[in-house]
Write a protein that holds these residues in place. Structure first.
Motif, PDB file in Angstrom:
ATOM      1  N   GLU A 214      50.581  70.868  34.557  1.00 13.45           N
ATOM      2  CA  GLU A 214      49.525  69.680  34.495  1.00 13.45           C
ATOM      3  C   GLU A 214      50.446  68.362  34.639  1.00 13.45           C
ATOM      4  O   GLU A 214      50.051  67.414  35.419  1.00 13.45           O
ATOM      5  N   GLU A 215      51.691  68.457  34.193  1.00 10.87           N
ATOM      6  CA  GLU A 215      52.509  67.100  34.049  1.00 10.87           C
ATOM      7  C   GLU A 215      53.073  66.856  35.377  1.00 10.87           C
ATOM      8  O   GLU A 215      53.584  65.803  35.481  1.00 10.87           O
ATOM      9  N   SER A 216      53.263  68.176  36.260  1.00 14.89           N
ATOM     10  CA  SER A 216      54.061  67.951  37.489  1.00 14.89           C
ATOM     11  C   SER A 216      53.106  67.698  38.583  1.00 14.89           C
ATOM     12  O   SER A 216      53.579  67.379  39.730  1.00 14.89           O
ATOM     13  N   ILE A 217      51.704  67.407  38.308  1.00 17.98           N
ATOM     14  CA  ILE A 217      50.835  67.003  39.339  1.00 17.98           C
ATOM     15  C   ILE A 217      50.991  65.495  39.880  1.00 17.98           C
ATOM     16  O   ILE A 217      51.079  64.815  38.726  1.00 17.98           O
ATOM     17  N   GLY A 218      51.058  65.179  40.981  1.00 15.58           N
ATOM     18  CA  GLY A 218      51.145  63.752  41.535  1.00 15.58           C
ATOM     19  C   GLY A 218      50.173  63.876  42.654  1.00 15.58           C
ATOM     20  O   GLY A 218      50.039  64.629  43.405  1.00 15.58           O
ATOM     21  N   PHE A 219      49.595  62.427  42.509  1.00 12.02           N
ATOM     22  CA  PHE A 219      48.741  62.258  43.560  1.00 12.02           C
ATOM     23  C   PHE A 219      49.498  61.323  44.623  1.00 12.02           C
ATOM     24  O   PHE A 219      48.369  61.238  45.802  1.00 12.02           O
ATOM     25  N   GLU A 220      50.713  60.906  44.712  1.00 12.87           N
ATOM     26  CA  GLU A 220      51.027  60.154  45.851  1.00 12.87           C
ATOM     27  C   GLU A 220      51.741  60.916  46.855  1.00 12.87           C
ATOM     28  O   GLU A 220      52.489  62.002  46.443  1.00 12.87           O
ATOM     29  N   PHE A 221      51.782  60.864  48.034  1.00  7.98           N
ATOM     30  CA  PHE A 221      52.455  61.681  48.992  1.00  7.98           C
ATOM     31  C   PHE A 221      53.449  60.621  49.686  1.00  7.98           C
ATOM     32  O   PHE A 221      53.159  59.571  49.898  1.00  7.98           O
ATOM     33  N   ASP A 222      54.483  61.182  49.928  1.00 11.19           N
ATOM     34  CA  ASP A 222      55.687  60.603  50.468  1.00 11.19           C
ATOM     35  C   ASP A 222      55.974  60.924  52.091  1.00 11.19           C
ATOM     36  O   ASP A 222      55.984  62.042  52.364  1.00 11.19           O
ATOM     37  N   PHE A 223      55.313  59.956  52.725  1.00 14.31           N
ATOM     38  CA  PHE A 223      55.425  60.033  54.127  1.00 14.31           C
ATOM     39  C   PHE A 223      56.397  59.384  54.769  1.00 14.31           C
ATOM     40  O   PHE A 223      56.662  58.225  54.692  1.00 14.31           O
ATOM     41  N   PRO A 224      57.565  60.201  55.445  1.00  4.67           N
ATOM     42  CA  PRO A 224      58.611  59.582  56.267  1.00  4.67           C
ATOM     43  C   PRO A 224      58.267  58.834  57.438  1.00  4.67           C
ATOM     44  O   PRO A 224      57.564  59.746  58.444  1.00  4.67           O
ATOM     45  N   LEU A 225      58.187  57.604  57.564  1.00  6.90           N
ATOM     46  CA  LEU A 225      57.860  56.787  58.591  1.00  6.90           C
ATOM     47  C   LEU A 225      58.734  56.901  59.557  1.00  6.90           C
ATOM     48  O   LEU A 225      58.448  56.450  60.731  1.00  6.90           O
ATOM     49  N   GLY A 226      60.059  57.041  59.182  1.00 10.18           N
ATOM     50  CA  GLY A 226      61.254  57.097  60.209  1.00 10.18           C
ATOM     51  C   GLY A 226      61.241  58.352  61.175  1.00 10.18           C
ATOM     52  O   GLY A 226      60.674  59.257  60.922  1.00 10.18           O
ATOM     53  N   PHE A 227      62.302  58.223  62.125  1.00 12.83           N
ATOM     54  CA  PHE A 227      62.238  59.446  62.997  1.00 12.83           C
ATOM     55  C   PHE A 227      63.863  59.698  62.998  1.00 12.83           C
ATOM     56  O   PHE A 227      64.691  58.755  62.842  1.00 12.83           O
ATOM     57  N   ALA A 228      64.047  60.924  63.261  1.00 17.32           N
ATOM     58  CA  ALA A 228      65.616  61.295  63.136  1.00 17.32           C
ATOM     59  C   ALA A 228      66.205  60.850  64.094  1.00 17.32           C
ATOM     60  O   ALA A 228      67.823  60.681  64.006  1.00 17.32           O
ATOM     61  N   ASN A 229      65.720  60.501  65.152  1.00 25.37           N
ATOM     62  CA  ASN A 229      66.760  59.810  66.496  1.00 25.37           C
ATOM     63  C   ASN A 229      66.172  58.466  66.918  1.00 25.37           C
ATOM     64  O   ASN A 229      65.176  58.263  66.525  1.00 25.37           O
ATOM     65  N   SER A 230      67.141  57.803  67.855  1.00 29.70           N
ATOM     66  CA  SER A 230      66.569  56.636  68.245  1.00 29.70           C
ATOM     67  C   SER A 230      65.782  57.010  69.396  1.00 29.70           C
ATOM     68  O   SER A 230      65.579  58.085  70.021  1.00 29.70           O
ATOM     69  N   ARG A 231      64.851  55.990  69.793  1.00 31.12           N
ATOM     70  CA  ARG A 231      64.015  56.279  71.108  1.00 31.12           C
ATOM     71  C   ARG A 231      65.035  56.580  72.306  1.00 31.12           C
ATOM     72  O   ARG A 231      64.593  57.570  73.078  1.00 31.12           O
ATOM     73  N   LEU A 232      66.110  56.228  72.434  1.00 30.67           N
ATOM     74  CA  LEU A 232      67.027  56.616  73.557  1.00 30.67           C
ATOM     75  C   LEU A 232      67.374  57.970  73.516  1.00 30.67           C
ATOM     76  O   LEU A 232      67.515  58.822  74.482  1.00 30.67           O
ATOM     77  N   GLN A 233      67.658  58.532  72.290  1.00 34.27           N
ATOM     78  CA  GLN A 233      68.198  59.980  72.104  1.00 34.27           C
ATOM     79  C   GLN A 233      67.071  60.847  72.260  1.00 34.27           C
ATOM     80  O   GLN A 233      67.069  61.745  72.815  1.00 34.27           O
ATOM     81  N   GLU A 234      65.720  60.484  71.767  1.00 34.04           N
ATOM     82  CA  GLU A 234      64.583  61.286  72.017  1.00 34.04           C
ATOM     83  C   GLU A 234      64.488  61.282  73.604  1.00 34.04           C
ATOM     84  O   GLU A 234      63.857  62.576  73.944  1.00 34.04           O
ATOM     85  N   THR A 235      64.529  60.061  74.260  1.00 34.41           N
ATOM     86  CA  THR A 235      64.114  60.185  75.780  1.00 34.41           C
ATOM     87  C   THR A 235      65.144  61.221  76.255  1.00 34.41           C
ATOM     88  O   THR A 235      64.742  61.877  77.275  1.00 34.41           O
ATOM     89  N   LEU A 236      66.459  61.219  76.120  1.00 37.09           N
ATOM     90  CA  LEU A 236      67.326  62.207  76.457  1.00 37.09           C
ATOM     91  C   LEU A 236      67.209  63.502  76.091  1.00 37.09           C
ATOM     92  O   LEU A 236      67.442  64.368  77.172  1.00 37.09           O
ATOM     93  N   ILE A 237      66.917  63.961  75.028  1.00 36.83           N
ATOM     94  CA  ILE A 237      66.383  65.143  74.651  1.00 36.83           C
ATOM     95  C   ILE A 237      65.251  65.721  75.418  1.00 36.83           C
ATOM     96  O   ILE A 237      65.094  66.791  75.912  1.00 36.83           O
ATOM     97  N   LEU A 238      64.189  65.075  75.567  1.00 37.29           N
ATOM     98  CA  LEU A 238      62.908  65.509  76.055  1.00 37.29           C
ATOM     99  C   LEU A 238      63.208  65.387  77.515  1.00 37.29           C
ATOM    100  O   LEU A 238      62.630  66.234  78.214  1.00 37.29           O
ATOM    101  N   SER A 239      63.941  64.317  78.238  1.00 36.21           N
ATOM    102  CA  SER A 239      64.056  64.780  79.667  1.00 36.21           C
ATOM    103  C   SER A 239      64.955  65.996  79.915  1.00 36.21           C
ATOM    104  O   SER A 239      64.677  66.677  81.061  1.00 36.21           O
ATOM    105  N   HIS A 240      65.785  66.338  78.860  1.00 35.58           N
ATOM    106  CA  HIS A 240      66.473  67.487  79.231  1.00 35.58           C
ATOM    107  C   HIS A 240      65.507  68.794  79.337  1.00 35.58           C
ATOM    108  O   HIS A 240      65.644  69.739  80.218  1.00 35.58           O
TER     109      HIS A 240
END
Length: 513
Positions: A214-240
């Motif tokens: 019961e003590e380990s229950i939390g109501f807050e969720f941690d949402f990672p708002l960032g991305f692992a890569n920059s927009r340029l890196q994402e574009t290169l990976i997706l273009s490939h």
């Protein structure tokens, strides 16, 4: 590897090491370089394909993994291997794995830590398998031999529902907290935005079955708002990845290439060596109109590809793999060289066989117009593929839009003859500006005389342009407008994907709570 590149901030060597380690853990070493396969290409087995799907989602070590029927369509041995692998991952990685399953075998049931039995949106049981057996016996049901308790509970779901309602009414007073504890708990519930409908929430069910402390229950969720890569890196990976998909679609790639080459040769042979007179000018105008109709209407075969990519986009962006803007940019960039190749194959035989303006710069401008026409058609297909629900609707809508644009292009009826309440269609027509560009490129500064009388030039090519109201100054203006059309349709497709198919973080937070 593509998933690792998009989800992790690691150097290339560490990415490769992590992928190989996960492949070994999933038991996929022996099919590491094999194609997954589809309806046309026979690839790996169903169980191996399911493990690949799991690997794509666990490469970044999520704390919670939710799977929808991972054993569906598999034989008993493959299903057991999948669940056994998930059990091992949960124990070694410390992950919480939640999955839905139908008709689980006895050996599979033994691997579950906790079972949540649901029917019609209501929870009938949440706890261990042994607790489920006790609950069934409490309801007066006897478990048959050689049938596991979960399977029996699912077969007897109607009886369990009826008995569950009675037991819930009897047990509910025992679940009430003390006054002070209940007030503090209610305050937490209100802060978390939990439902006040009276039904048990998932959080309360965890408390009831003692699955977590019961003590380990939390109501807050941690949402990672960032991305692992920059927009340029994402574009290169997706273009490939887009490039690989284009070249792997051999039928479409080969058919389009052969189609454009043969079309250029056939049209060149039909309009071979047109004369420089009024009849030849009319035939050139007819040729330009047909080229526009052919190029702008033959691109709908790419619609199924974009519709399939849309499903992949929804899945990958929903878990934060990359930005939709990166997808839109990569999708726009990767088709530029492919469409340029098609434009060259179509233009080279057509232009010189017909005998159009022999100036080399005029040839390059004609090639540019063909390239932009193909890219405009591609952009329109991308836009409507983001909007329509399926191929049938998309094909009908695109055909109707293209037909309307061609009608108001100025070929069938001049601008002066179009009613005022329809004149806006003339200016938004995709056919108008490349059609004008063809005429200006062919007849301006060509020095051609279309009709002689008594040795004197009575009608020149420039006179024909002036009669239609076209001037040399419109040559590059039409190109700029075509580029604006391309950017407009690309932006509309991005906006549709961004606001229609990908929920915001706030709405995602609300749905999870």
């Amino acid at each position: 590897m593509f998933s690792a590149k998009l989800r992790l901030r690691l150097p290339r060597d560490q990415l490769s090491s992590k992928v190989k380690s996960l492949m070994h853990e999933l038991g996929l070493d022996h099919v590491a370089m094999a194609r997954v396969g589809d309806d046309r290409v026979r690839g790996i087995s169903g169980g191996e394909r399911r493990r690949v799907s799991i690997g794509v989602d666990v490469i970044h070590d999520p704390e919670v993994l939710i799977l929808d029927e991972p054993t569906s369509g598999l034989d008993s041995t493959s299903a057991l291997q999948i669940i056994d692998m998930l059990k091992l991952m949960a124990e070694t990685r410390g992950q919480t794995i939640i999955l839905s399953i139908h008709q689980p075998g006895f050996r599979i049931v033994k691997l579950f830590n906790s079972v949540l039995l649901m029917a019609n949106g209501s929870v009938l049981h949440h706890g261990t398998v042994d607790q489920l057996g006790v609950s069934l016996r409490t309801m007066g049901m006897q478990l048959p031999l050689h049938v596991n308790v979960v399977e029996f509970a699912m077969e007897s779901i109607d009886i369990v529902q009826q008995q569950g309602k009675v037991l819930q009414q009897e047990i509910q007073p025992q679940l009430l907290l003390s006054s002070s504890t209940r007030k503090s708990q209610q305050k937490k519930v209100e802060e978390a935005g939990e439902s006040r409908s009276g039904k048990f929430t998932l959080q309360q069910l965890f408390q009831q079955s003692k699955v977590v402390d019961e003590e380990s229950i939390g109501f807050e969720f941690d949402f990672p708002l960032g991305f692992a890569n920059s927009r340029l890196q994402e574009t290169l990976i997706l273009s490939h990845r887009f490039s690989k998909n284009i070249f792997r679609t051999k039928e479409l790639f080969a058919c389009r290439t052969i189609q454009m080459l043969i079309s250029g040769l056939v049209l060149g042979s039909i309009f071979y060596n047109l004369k420089d007179d009024l009849v030849g000018a009319e035939e050139r105008v007819g040729l330009f109109a047909f080229i526009l109709t052919f190029l702008l209407s033959c691109t709908t075969e790419a619609l199924p590809i974009f519709l399939q990519e849309r499903e992949i986009l929804m899945k990958e962006t929903s878990c934060g793999s990359y930005r939709i803007s990166s997808y839109s940019i990569a999708n726009g960039i990767v088709y530029l060289p492919f469409l340029l190749i098609l434009a060259i194959l179509f233009t080279v035989p057509l232009y010189w066989l017909v005998g159009l303006n022999p100036n080399f710069m005029a040839f390059m401008h004609f090639l540019l117009l063909i390239w932009l026409i193909l890219y405009t058609a591609n952009s329109v297909v991308v836009c409507f593929s983001a909007l329509v629900p399926n191929f049938i609707v998309g094909n009908s809508v695109i055909s109707g839009v293209m037909g309307s644009f061609f009608l108001f292009s100025g070929y069938f009826i001049s601008k002066n003859g179009i009613p005022n309440y329809w004149i806006f269609m003339h200016y938004i027509s995709l056919f108008k500006y490349p059609f004008e560009g063809f005429l200006i490129n062919e007849f301006s500064n060509s020095g051609k005389c279309l009709e002689y009388m008594f040795g004197k030039c009575m009608v020149s090519a420039e006179d024909l342009l002036k009669e239609e109201g076209y001037g040399e100054d419109g040559k590059w203006r039409n190109v700029v407008i075509m580029v604006c059309f391309i950017l407009f349709y690309r932006f509309i497709s991005y906006a549709i994907l961004r606001f229609r198919y990908c929920p915001s973080i706030s709405s995602l937070r609300a749905s999870l709570v």
